[in-house]
Scaffold this active site. Structure first.
Site, PDB file in Angstrom:
ATOM      1  N   LEU A 187      10.577   8.099  -7.399  1.00 34.06           N
ATOM      2  CA  LEU A 187      11.975   7.913  -7.809  1.00 34.06           C
ATOM      3  C   LEU A 187      12.846   9.018  -7.216  1.00 34.06           C
ATOM      4  CD1 LEU A 187      13.898   6.262  -9.718  1.00 34.06           C
ATOM      5  CD2 LEU A 187      13.549   8.082 -11.387  1.00 34.06           C
ATOM      6  N   ASP A 188      12.295  10.227  -7.144  1.00 33.49           N
ATOM      7  CA  ASP A 188      13.028  11.402  -6.665  1.00 33.49           C
ATOM      8  C   ASP A 188      13.504  11.252  -5.220  1.00 33.49           C
ATOM      9  OD1 ASP A 188      10.071  11.549  -6.546  1.00 33.49           O
ATOM     10  OD2 ASP A 188      10.472  13.240  -5.200  1.00 33.49           O
ATOM     11  N   THR A 221      -5.710   0.104  11.100  1.00 31.84           N
ATOM     12  CA  THR A 221      -5.927   1.556  11.076  1.00 31.84           C
ATOM     13  C   THR A 221      -7.036   1.972  12.049  1.00 31.84           C
ATOM     14  OG1 THR A 221      -7.501   1.337   9.270  1.00 31.84           O
ATOM     15  CG2 THR A 221      -5.211   1.739   8.652  1.00 31.84           C
ATOM     16  N   GLN A 256      -4.952  -0.082  -0.710  1.00 32.60           N
ATOM     17  CA  GLN A 256      -3.907  -0.909  -0.082  1.00 32.60           C
ATOM     18  C   GLN A 256      -3.029  -1.539  -1.187  1.00 32.60           C
ATOM     19  OE1 GLN A 256      -7.377  -1.589   1.354  1.00 32.60           O
ATOM     20  NE2 GLN A 256      -6.862   0.255   2.450  1.00 32.60           N
ATOM     21  N   ARG A 313     -22.841 -12.991   6.819  1.00 36.01           N
ATOM     22  CA  ARG A 313     -24.176 -12.719   6.249  1.00 36.01           C
ATOM     23  C   ARG A 313     -25.126 -12.036   7.227  1.00 36.01           C
ATOM     24  NH1 ARG A 313     -24.531 -18.688   4.771  1.00 36.01           N
ATOM     25  NH2 ARG A 313     -23.282 -18.594   6.667  1.00 36.01           N
ATOM     26  N   GLY A 371      -5.910   6.144   2.050  1.00 35.89           N
ATOM     27  CA  GLY A 371      -5.719   7.592   1.962  1.00 35.89           C
ATOM     28  C   GLY A 371      -5.016   7.878   0.650  1.00 35.89           C
ATOM     29  N   HIS A 372      -5.804   8.152  -0.391  1.00 43.93           N
ATOM     30  CA  HIS A 372      -5.219   8.367  -1.717  1.00 43.93           C
ATOM     31  C   HIS A 372      -4.964   9.862  -1.919  1.00 43.93           C
ATOM     32  CE1 HIS A 372      -6.867   4.273  -3.279  1.00 43.93           C
ATOM     33  NE2 HIS A 372      -6.013   4.169  -2.291  1.00 43.93           N
ATOM     34  N   ASN A 382      -9.774   3.161   5.500  1.00 46.51           N
ATOM     35  CA  ASN A 382      -8.395   2.851   5.903  1.00 46.51           C
ATOM     36  C   ASN A 382      -7.426   3.376   4.834  1.00 46.51           C
ATOM     37  OD1 ASN A 382      -9.433   0.955   4.099  1.00 46.51           O
ATOM     38  ND2 ASN A 382      -8.385  -0.797   4.988  1.00 46.51           N
ATOM     39  N   GLY A 412      -1.486   8.984  10.214  1.00 41.07           N
ATOM     40  CA  GLY A 412      -0.304   9.759  10.594  1.00 41.07           C
ATOM     41  C   GLY A 412       0.819   8.879  11.137  1.00 41.07           C
ATOM     42  N   ARG A 413       0.603   7.545  11.140  1.00 37.76           N
ATOM     43  CA  ARG A 413       1.637   6.652  11.679  1.00 37.76           C
ATOM     44  C   ARG A 413       2.887   6.645  10.803  1.00 37.76           C
ATOM     45  NH1 ARG A 413      -1.000   0.887  12.394  1.00 37.76           N
ATOM     46  NH2 ARG A 413      -1.942   1.454  10.409  1.00 37.76           N
ATOM     47  N   LYS A 427      -1.078   5.316  -5.625  1.00 37.06           N
ATOM     48  CA  LYS A 427      -2.148   4.980  -6.585  1.00 37.06           C
ATOM     49  C   LYS A 427      -3.033   6.200  -6.869  1.00 37.06           C
ATOM     50  CE  LYS A 427      -3.439   1.704  -3.774  1.00 37.06           C
ATOM     51  NZ  LYS A 427      -2.279   1.685  -2.881  1.00 37.06           N
ATOM     52  N   GLY A 438       0.818  -1.215   0.000  1.00 35.97           N
ATOM     53  CA  GLY A 438       0.000   0.000   0.000  1.00 35.97           C
ATOM     54  C   GLY A 438       0.850   1.262   0.000  1.00 35.97           C
ATOM     55  N   ASP A 439       0.191   2.399  -0.115  1.00 30.44           N
ATOM     56  CA  ASP A 439       0.849   3.723  -0.111  1.00 30.44           C
ATOM     57  C   ASP A 439       1.826   3.896  -1.273  1.00 30.44           C
ATOM     58  OD1 ASP A 439      -0.461   4.164   2.371  1.00 30.44           O
ATOM     59  OD2 ASP A 439       1.144   3.067   3.382  1.00 30.44           O
TER      60      ASP A 439
HETATM   61  P1  IMP Z   1      -6.939  -2.489   8.390  1.00 29.41           P
HETATM   62  O1  IMP Z   1      -7.073  -2.423   6.914  1.00 29.41           O
HETATM   63  O2  IMP Z   1      -7.272  -1.212   9.090  1.00 29.41           O
HETATM   64  O3  IMP Z   1      -7.655  -3.672   8.951  1.00 29.41           O
HETATM   65  O4  IMP Z   1      -5.380  -2.743   8.715  1.00 29.41           O
HETATM   66  C1  IMP Z   1      -4.740  -3.969   8.395  1.00 29.41           C
HETATM   67  C2  IMP Z   1      -3.304  -3.743   7.955  1.00 29.41           C
HETATM   68  O5  IMP Z   1      -3.320  -3.086   6.688  1.00 29.41           O
HETATM   69  C3  IMP Z   1      -2.477  -2.853   8.869  1.00 29.41           C
HETATM   70  O6  IMP Z   1      -1.136  -3.286   8.836  1.00 29.41           O
HETATM   71  C4  IMP Z   1      -2.581  -1.480   8.224  1.00 29.41           C
HETATM   72  O7  IMP Z   1      -1.493  -0.653   8.556  1.00 29.41           O
HETATM   73  C5  IMP Z   1      -2.574  -1.860   6.775  1.00 29.41           C
HETATM   74  N1  IMP Z   1      -3.250  -0.891   5.923  1.00 29.41           N
HETATM   75  C6  IMP Z   1      -4.583  -0.706   5.800  1.00 29.41           C
HETATM   76  N2  IMP Z   1      -4.833   0.266   4.907  1.00 29.41           N
HETATM   77  C7  IMP Z   1      -3.646   0.692   4.468  1.00 29.41           C
HETATM   78  C8  IMP Z   1      -3.257   1.668   3.485  1.00 29.41           C
HETATM   79  O8  IMP Z   1      -4.075   2.328   2.831  1.00 29.41           O
HETATM   80  N3  IMP Z   1      -1.922   1.800   3.293  1.00 29.41           N
HETATM   81  C9  IMP Z   1      -1.002   1.062   3.945  1.00 29.41           C
HETATM   82  N4  IMP Z   1      -1.314   0.143   4.853  1.00 29.41           N
HETATM   83  C10 IMP Z   1      -2.634  -0.050   5.107  1.00 29.41           C
END
Ligand code: IMP
Length: 435
Positions: free
Chosen positions: A332-333, A129, A224, A143, A40-41, A38, A302-303, A16, A12-13
């Site tokens: 890349l930068d 998250t 993700q 269900r 953050g685009h 969860n 913010g982690r 995208k 993730g991150d």
């Molecule tokens: P959850 O999606 O909140 O259940 O978190 C499960 C795992 O996915 C944790 O390790 C989060 O840090 C990670 N995670 C969830 N969403 C993202 C994201 O958008 N970017 C990076 N890691 C994520």
């Protein structure tokens, strides 16, 4: 016409949001297919920064229909806050936003269960998250979940909610010693959300199907990344949805034969948030440097993101499980000015070389990365738009990434802004040409 899936190739991150925004200029529709707030685009347009949690990253183009697919889990309060935040910046999302009636709803008790469970796990916690994502998907699979369409049917909604609250309260009290919830309070609160969102709640499966049938250009946006996918990621240190490209079909209602191309996004290095194995993690000054330079802090929580060298094993796996037709290398930068760059090409487990990622997470946790060392570059790549303007060493590094992935690179991102991009080939054309 064409359907392109955009998927994260790491944890993730990967950036995208920026790339979907870039592609959305030529797309008729952008559909989010899984995850929830969860995600953050981040998109930067004209000096303004936008962080999209639920709203597809095509929303800045008025002519692009934005769809939240059935595979997404929606916290209506977050969605409304996101819409209001956009409105304050002059963007009327409600004018071209469609929400699946089959997308599941995140309830306050989902967050409470998640918090209690993570605390209970102690050192074995996932590091989620805290948005209630996992428990909402649990209810979906059990269900007993409440869907966006159910909010428009108050008697059914109330019955389902009362049943769920009774069960959840028992669990919260007996197992975790935590306070319970009042169904009526939630009912009233969510009816207010439904009133606000009702005109946007539709059968998005049909909407997307019609767009494809009419020959529109459709982008399916993942959240993700592949290695956080509930089936194909580093289980149990994953999210609870199908983040890999397979989820693009189940999460939108499109059949697999509708997908024409799959673009994988990968950073020029690797990051991970939360717990779980990370073979190339750098816990020294170099990791701290990547974190600082790349501003590697969660867009939602913010982690701090853990940082390390690019891992070609991870990306090769992403090419395989997503059927990637091309790659986009971002940030890349961030590598500018480094004397040497580490590039992981394989792992060593108990002295034996491994070319593939082991499916056993404990084994992955003790794998040692096998590195190649590549010379860095002193010239800045920030905001470079033409491939020929990249330093020779950067071009060599990218060529090696391409070779190791056995997948062509279509796009290289050299900064957060839309225009800070090298487009070698528009991946939408790959989708177009197939038909
Ligand atoms: P959850 O999606 O909140 O259940 O978190 C499960 C795992 O996915 C944790 O390790 C989060 O840090 C990670 N995670 C969830 N969403 C993202 C994201 O958008 N970017 C990076 N890691 C994520």
């Amino acid at each position: 016409m064409g359907v392109l899936v955009v998927v994260g190739s790491q944890w993730g991150d990967e950036g995208k949001g920026k790339i979907v925004d870039l592609l959305a200029k030529d797309a008729d529709m952008v559909v989010r297919y899984q995850g929830g707030s969860n995600a953050g685009h981040t998109v930067v347009k004209g000096g303004q920064k936008y962080v999209f949690k639920l709203i597809p990253s095509g929303v800045l183009y008025r002519g692009t229909a934005c769809v939240i697919g059935n595979g997404v889990v929606i916290d209506p309060a977050d969605l409304i806050a996101e819409m209001d935040g956009l409105k304050a910046k002059g963007v009327r999302a409600d004018r071209h936003l469609y929400i699946s009636q089959a997308a599941h709803v995140i309830m306050p008790y989902h967050k409470a269960i998640e918090k209690a469970s993570e605390t209970h796990k102690g050192g074995r916690r996932i590091g989620t998250t805290g948005r209630g994502i996992g428990p909402a998907y649990v209810d979906k699979m059990a269900r007993i979940g409440i869907r966006m369409g159910d909010l428009l049917d108050p008697p059914y909604f109330r019955q389902q909610l009362e049943d769920n609250v009774a069960e959840t309260n028992a669990l919260l009290k007996t197992l975790y010693g935590a306070p319970g919830f009042e169904a009526e309070k939630i009912f009233q609160e969510y009816l207010r959300y439904a009133e606000r969102l009702k005109d946007m709640i539709v059968d998005t499966g049909l909407l997307v199907h019609h767009a494809v049938a009419k020959g529109k250009m459709v982008v399916l946006e993942g959240a993700q990344g592949t290695h956080l996918d509930v089936d194909h990621g580093t289980y149990p240190y994953v999210t609870s949805s199908s983040a890999a490209a397979g989820g693009a079909c189940t999460g939108t209602g499109l059949g697999p034969t509708c997908v024409d191309a799959v673009l994988g996004i990968a950073k020029a290095y690797t990051t991970r948030v939360g717990s779980g194995p990370f073979p190339t993690e750098l816990t020294d000054n170099e990791g701290a440097l990547l974190q600082r330079r790349g501003n590697e802090f969660g867009a939602v929580t913010g982690r701090e993101r853990r940082c390390g060298w690019y891992d070609a094993v991870l990306v090769r796996y992403a090419v395989r499980v997503n059927g990637l037709t091309s790659l986009c290398i971002t940030k890349l930068d961030v590598l500018d000015g480094l004397g040497e760059i580490g590039l992981c090409t394989g792992y060593k487990f108990k002295g034996k070389k491994l070319a593939e990622i082991p499916s056993d997470v404990a084994m992955l946790g003790v794998c040692e990365p096998v590195y190649e060392t590549w010379p860095g570059w002193t010239k800045s790549t920030t905001a470079v738009k033409a491939y020929r303007d990249l330093p020779r060493e950067a071009r060599r590094y990218l060529a090696r990434l391409e070779e190791l992935a056995k997948c062509p690179i279509d796009i290289i991102s050299t900064g957060a802004k839309r225009e800070e991009t090298v487009v070698l080939r528009n991946p939408l054309l790959r989708a177009k040409r197939k038909r």
